[in-house]
Structure formats: structure tokens, C-alpha cells
Scaffold this active site. Structure first.
Site: not given
Ligand code: F6R
Length: 609
Positions: A2, A27, A74, A100-101, A482, A486, A489, A505, A604
Site C-alpha cells: 500500500c 507498493r 495491496w 497502510n497497515g 534466489e 526470481k 515471482e 534425497h 515491494k
Molecule cells: C524478492 C523480494 C522480496 C524481498 C523481501 C524483503 O525479489 O524483493 O523477497 O527481498 O520482501 O524485503 P526487504 O529487503 O525490503 O526487507
């Protein structure tokens, strides 16, 4: 998670709000809305979907005024529908607010308010705040009504409130969700983070939890929730507008992948003293005596930052000789972690606002541990609440999928390894070697990026597969995870990230000709073992794409496709091996026509638990 924007001043509010929403869209993008004081009343428009939908809806309407609030959502409570979109209002349609929250006690409060005759029009937790203020405002002025409301709600919130009966002001409040106040020449802009603010001013006030501000076009009054005046410092932002824009790239993600050499350069600039084999970390100067005697490090983080922490564990244990545990922040806070004064808890967070990581740090502080932050966003909550820390200086990361923040986190972890290692038994020779190799990394990254087109072709070849196995050993095991994250996501492709040795395993049962494997097989201390693993996959008709070290011709005979990366010190390989995986995920998503910067269901900066 948000995004909130607000403006009060002498300019037209609507363009500032819309521009702000676009910059905050990463966001959340389930729905968006605005409320603007226009022609003596508050005009509200809301739309489901991305900010562009709201823009279409507003197009051609006469909304003109100098005060307004806006929100991009969001969804947490209630589906992404128009009636659940913010701003929300009270029964009389006087009080409009964005949030937001999460309001945790909204159910009880809603029941009480309904008994008192309030009618709700959404399924959200947010709406109760407007009704509660309405209820209190029957007896006291707006500001006091807000104070009383805040005393009754529990949970997390960044709030911006306007009231038709009290024109000429915006009230904002913060508890657990970020809120930044930009101080302009002719007014104020408020936002969940600095992305919409940098275009108008570089002067900001970071609100802390438990603080509220009353804004007019000429003044701001900040108090705590106990009604006491608070004097706040005005800080200067060092991010430029250009840095927060796409600069001709089709997506922020591609721009940020491409920016990694500069991001790492900025992370290590002035911090590496190669001839002495040491790292100078100004942010740790005051705690250097404490770090010298540390017996243990616990890294707390989430998602991509968690995987950076896992790479850090390998670095810190091998080279600094410190026991390092890495925990999902969301788990750490709910168990009973054993910590003492010889333990440092290190939060890794791009945004510095992730609710789980913040809660973990608070728990660590309560238990008496030294808390350190590796944070990208200057002035963010985690940066402010940790005892000391190191900023990434990677510049703003807007793409929802983290890329340059990750490699800059890895470079900070390498610096930390050097810093702590040289406080202990790391030799000058080893220190120099790490420092010299780290300084070379940006240059090596550029060589990989020049081959982006080759990776694009491989991605296009595999983009129709719906499952992948990502495998790596030792330093590259977290990179396998990782890489899998990616592609999940942004391409919505199922991928399992696994340590190579674990494949036999269980996951090996998945392998057939339709289940390709991305194998990280760089020439390092576990290379031979990795090759055996690749043979096991090939023996089951699995297709293999390998990430290998330049010059390794042998591997070509064994696998279906190879992406080469330059040679570096084993501990620094992840800074290079992750780049092809980022590009692979990116080009897979692009070839499927997906919205790379705004993947579905994600946002994000996850500021809810
Ligand atoms: C993946 C991604 C998320 C963040 C996670 C932590 O591409 O961006 O998995 O890494 O939400 O976010 P931060 O680093 O902002 O605490």
C-alpha cells in the site's frame, strides 16, 4: 505494501497525487483512489486495478484544489473491489482517509460502532478508523478525535486524514507503517516512502512510531500520541529524481539488473582499503570494540534478503570464523531465540521497513543483543532502530523483484567479513586477496551484462516450461534459491531451489524431459561434486542449463546450454552467478508478456506481518 500520498500547499494537488501514486505503485496495485478538496467539498474517485485505471476514470473530470490524499492498495482485508479501495469515509462523508497497515482490533470496534448506528460500506479494517473519528468528533475537535481514535486502535498504520468540516488541513499518523513528510517551498508532500517526494524536495522529516502531525499549507505541528509536542530534524535525501526513473529501459527490473556494477561500486566506495586488506565501515565505528568480542551472528531477513544472509553465513564462517545463523525474520520473532550480549543480530533489508524484520530486531534488542542493519533506504525504520549499521548505497530499487539490492547486500556482507575477519585471525594476505577481488567485481559484472542477449535467447527457448529445478552447492546454494524465487515471482513458473547434494534425497523424482534443471556449476571447491549431480540429472533425461566459469569447455559436452561467467574468488561467485539467473527470469517473463515490474499478488516493501 500500500502506498500513501498526500499534498497540502499552493499548487494543484491532483497532478502531484497522481504522479506520486505512479511512483508508489510498486507498493501495491490492486486498486487506487484519491480525495481532493475541490469546490468546497471533498471529491473522491476510486478504481479497481492499476493507477492507470484511476487515471482513465478521472480523465476529463474537473477536480481542482490544493489539498488531497491518495492511495494505491495491496489488499489485506477485503477483495480488490472499488468499495474496498481507499480513501474510506465515515457515515456523513466528511472524514476521508487512506491507510497502510492492518487494524488488528477492527472486528470488535466495528461491532461497537454498528451498535451505535454506524453504517459500513466496505469490508476493510481501515473504514472503522473514519467512523471512530466521526464518533469522537461529535464531542471534541478533529485533532482530539484523532488522538482518541488512535488510543483505541491497535495494529499498524500510516494514516492520512482530511475532514470536510475542517478544510485547510491534513492529519497524518504513524505506528508501524512508514510515513515521510517532504517539506516543500510552498507546502508539504507526504508519502509512504521517498519515491514521490524526491521530485519536489530533498528535505524530509521521518515520522516515528507513535507520532502524529497536523499540516496546513504553511506549517507542520508534530506531537506524540500523548499529545506532547515533538521537535523533529529535517533530513536531506541523497537520491536524485533520475535515479528513481526508468531512463529509457522497458522495465525497472532490467534497469536495476544493468545498474548492478555501479550499485556494487557505490556499496564498496571508500570502504575498501586493499593494500591493508581491511574494510572501513564508518557505520560500525562506534561498536567496533563490541564487534571484536562477538561470538555469534544471527542474520534476520526475508525473501531475497534472506538468501543474501545465507551467502553471508558461508562468508562469515569461512573467513571471519564467527558462528553465523540465518533466520527467516517471520519465524525468529515467534520462537524463543537464545541471544546474549556476545551475539549480534544483523537485519538485512532493502526497504528497511519489512514488518517481520523490524519485529525481529525489536525482539533482539529486548533480549540485549547488539543490533546491526544492512539497509538500502536511508532513514528507514530498521536503519534508525538498529544500534549501528552499513548502508548499501545501491540507489532506489523500484522493480518489485529485488536485484541490485541483493548484489549490493552481498558486497556489504563481504565487507563485513573483511571487517570482522581482520578483527580476528584473518591474515593480511587473505584480507588483501578478498579486497582486491571485491574491487574487481563491478568490472566482471559488466562482462556478464554484455552477454544479456545470449541469455535472452536461452530464456526464450525455455520459457514454455512450467517447472524448473535450480541447484547449487555451498556459496551457490542460496543463489539457486534466489534464482528460483526470481522466476516464480515474475514468470509465475514453479521452481524449486535446492542444495545440489539434496537432489538425490527427493527432488530427483521430479526430473524428466519436461523438468529442466538450472545448475550452478562454477569452477570452485565443489565443482567435481556438482558435475556428478549434473550427470545424475542427465541420466534421467533432464535438460540442463549450466552457469559455468569461463574457460570450462568440458561442461559444454555434458549439458544442453551453458551461460559463462568470469572467474573470481569462490566466496564472491554469488555476486556474478546470480546475474544470469536474474536475466533468465526477466526474459522468460517478458516473452510471456507479463508485467515484470508489477507481478501479481506481490508488492515491494512488505509492511504487514
Ligand atoms: C524478492 C523480494 C522480496 C524481498 C523481501 C524483503 O525479489 O524483493 O523477497 O527481498 O520482501 O524485503 P526487504 O529487503 O525490503 O526487507
Amino acid at each position: 505494501m500500500c502506498g500513501i500520498v498526500g499534498y497540502i500547499g499552493k499548487r494543484e494537488a491532483l497532478p502531484i497525487l497522481m504522479d506520486g501514486l505512479k511512483r508508489l505503485e510498486y507498493r501495491g496495485y490492486d486498486s487506487a483512489g484519491i480525495s481532493v478538496f475541490s469546490g468546497g467539498k471533498v471529491v473522491t474517485e476510486r478504481a479497481v486495478g492499476k493507477v492507470a485505471e484511476l487515471e482513465n476514470k478521472i480523465n476529463g473530470k474537473k477536480i481542482s484544489g490544493c489539498i488531497g490524499i491518495a492511495h494505491t492498495r495491496w489488499a489485506t482485508h477485503g477483495k480488490p473491489t472499488e468499495k474496498n479501495a481507499h480513501p474510506h469515509c465515515d457515515c456523513q462523508k466528511n472524514i476521508f482517509l487512506v491507510h497502510n497497515g492492518i487494524i488488528e482490533n477492527y472486528k470488535e470496534l466495528k461491532e461497537d460502532l454498528e451498535k451505535a448506528g454506524h453504517k459500513f460500506s466496505s469490508e476493510t479494517d481501515t473504514e472503522i478508523v473514519a467512523h471512530l473519528i466521526e464518533e469522537y468528533e461529535k464531542q471534541v475537535p478533529l485533532k482530539e478525535a484523532v488522538w482518541r481514535t488512535l488510543a483505541h486502535i491497535s495494529g499498524t498504520y500510516g494514516l492520512a486524514i482530511v475532514d470536510q468540516k475542517n478544510p485547510g488541513k491534513i492529519i497524518i499518523a504513524r505506528n508501524g507503517s512508514p510515513l515521510v513528510l517532504g517539506v516543500m517551498e510552498d507546502g508539504y508532500i507526504i508519502a509512504s516512502d521517498i519515491a514521490p517526494i524526491v521530485c519536489y524536495t530533498d528535505r524530509v522529516i521521518y515520522l516515528d512510531d507513535g507520532e502524529m502531525a497536523e499540516l496546513t499549507d504553511e506549517s507542520h505541528k508534530i506531537t506524540n500520541f500523548k499529545r506532547k509536542k515533538v521537535e523533529k530534524e529535517i533530513s536531506k535525501i541523497d537520491w536524485s529524481v533520475e535515479e528513481a526513473e526508468k531512463k529509457g529501459y522497458p522495465h525497472f527490473m532490467l534497469k536495476e539488473i544493468t545498474e548492478q556494477p555501479e550499485a556494487v561500486e557505490n556499496s564498496i566506495r571508500g570502504r575498501l582499503v586493499a593494500p591493508e586488506g581491511i574494510a572501513k565501515l564508518g557505520g560500525l565505528r562506534d561498536v567496533a570494540e563490541k564487534t571484536r568480542h562477538l561470538k555469534r551472528i544471527v542474520v534476520v531477513s526475508c525473501g531475497t534478503s534472506y538468501y543474501a544472509g545465507l551467502v553471508g553465513k558461508y562468508m562469515l564462517e569461512e573467513y571471519a570464523g564467527i558462528r553465523t545463523d540465518v533466520e527467516h525474520a517471520s519465524e525468529f520473532r515467534y520462537r524463543k531465540p537464545l541471544l546474549d550480549e556476545n551475539t549480534a543480530v544483523v537485519a538485512i533489508s532493502q526497504s528497511g521497513e519489512t514488518a517481520d524484520t523490524l519485529a525481529a530486531i525489536r525482539e533482539a534488542k529486548n533480549k540485549g543483543a547488539l543490533t546491526l542493519g544492512i539497509v538500502n533506504v536511508v532513514g528507514s525504520t530498521i536503519a534508525r532502530e538498529t544500534d549501528a549499521g552499513v548502508y548499501n548505497h545501491a540507489g532506489p530499487e523500484i522493480g518489485v523483484a529485488s536485484t541490485k539490492a541483493f548484489t549490493s547486500q552481498l558486497s556489504i556482507l563481504a565487507l563485513l567479513t573483511l571487517f570482522l575477519g581482520r578483527q580476528r585471525e584473518m591474515s593480511l594476505v587473505t584480507g588483501k586477496r578478498i579486497a582486491e577481488e571485491l574491487a574487481e567485481i563491478p568490472h566482471l559484472m559488466r562482462r556478464i551484462l554484455k552477454k544479456a542477449n545470449d541469455i535472452k535467447m536461452i530464456a526464450e527457448k525455455y520459457s514454455e516450461y512450467s517447472n524448473f529445478l535450480y541447484l547449487g552447492r555451498k556459496y551457490n546454494y542460496p543463489i539457486a534459491m534466489e534464482g528460483a524465487l526470481k522466476i516464480k515471482e515474475i514468470s509465475y513458473v514453479h521452481a524449486e531451489g535446492y542444495p545440489f547434494g539434496e537432489m538425490k534425497h527427493g527432488p530427483i523424482a521430479l526430473i524428466d524431459k519436461n523438468f529442466p534443471t538450472m545448475a550452478i556449476a562454477t569452477s570452485d571447491s565443489v565443482y567435481e561434486k556438482t558435475l556428478s549431480g549434473i550427470q545424475e540429472v542427465k541420466a534421467r533425461s533432464g535438460k540442463v542449463i549450466a552457469i559455468a566459469t569461463k574457460g570450462d569447455r568440458e561442461i559444454q559436452k555434458m549439458v544442453d546450454d551453458v551461460i559463462y561467467i568470469p572467474k573470481t574468488l569462490e566466496m564472491l561467485t554469488p555476486l556474478l552467478s546470480v546475474i544470469p539467473l536474474q536475466l533468465f527470469a526477466y526474459y522468460c517473463a517478458v516473452s510471456k508478456g507479463l508485467d515484470v515490474d508489477k507481478p501479481r499478488n506481490l508488492a515491494k516493501s512488505v509492511t504487514v506481518e
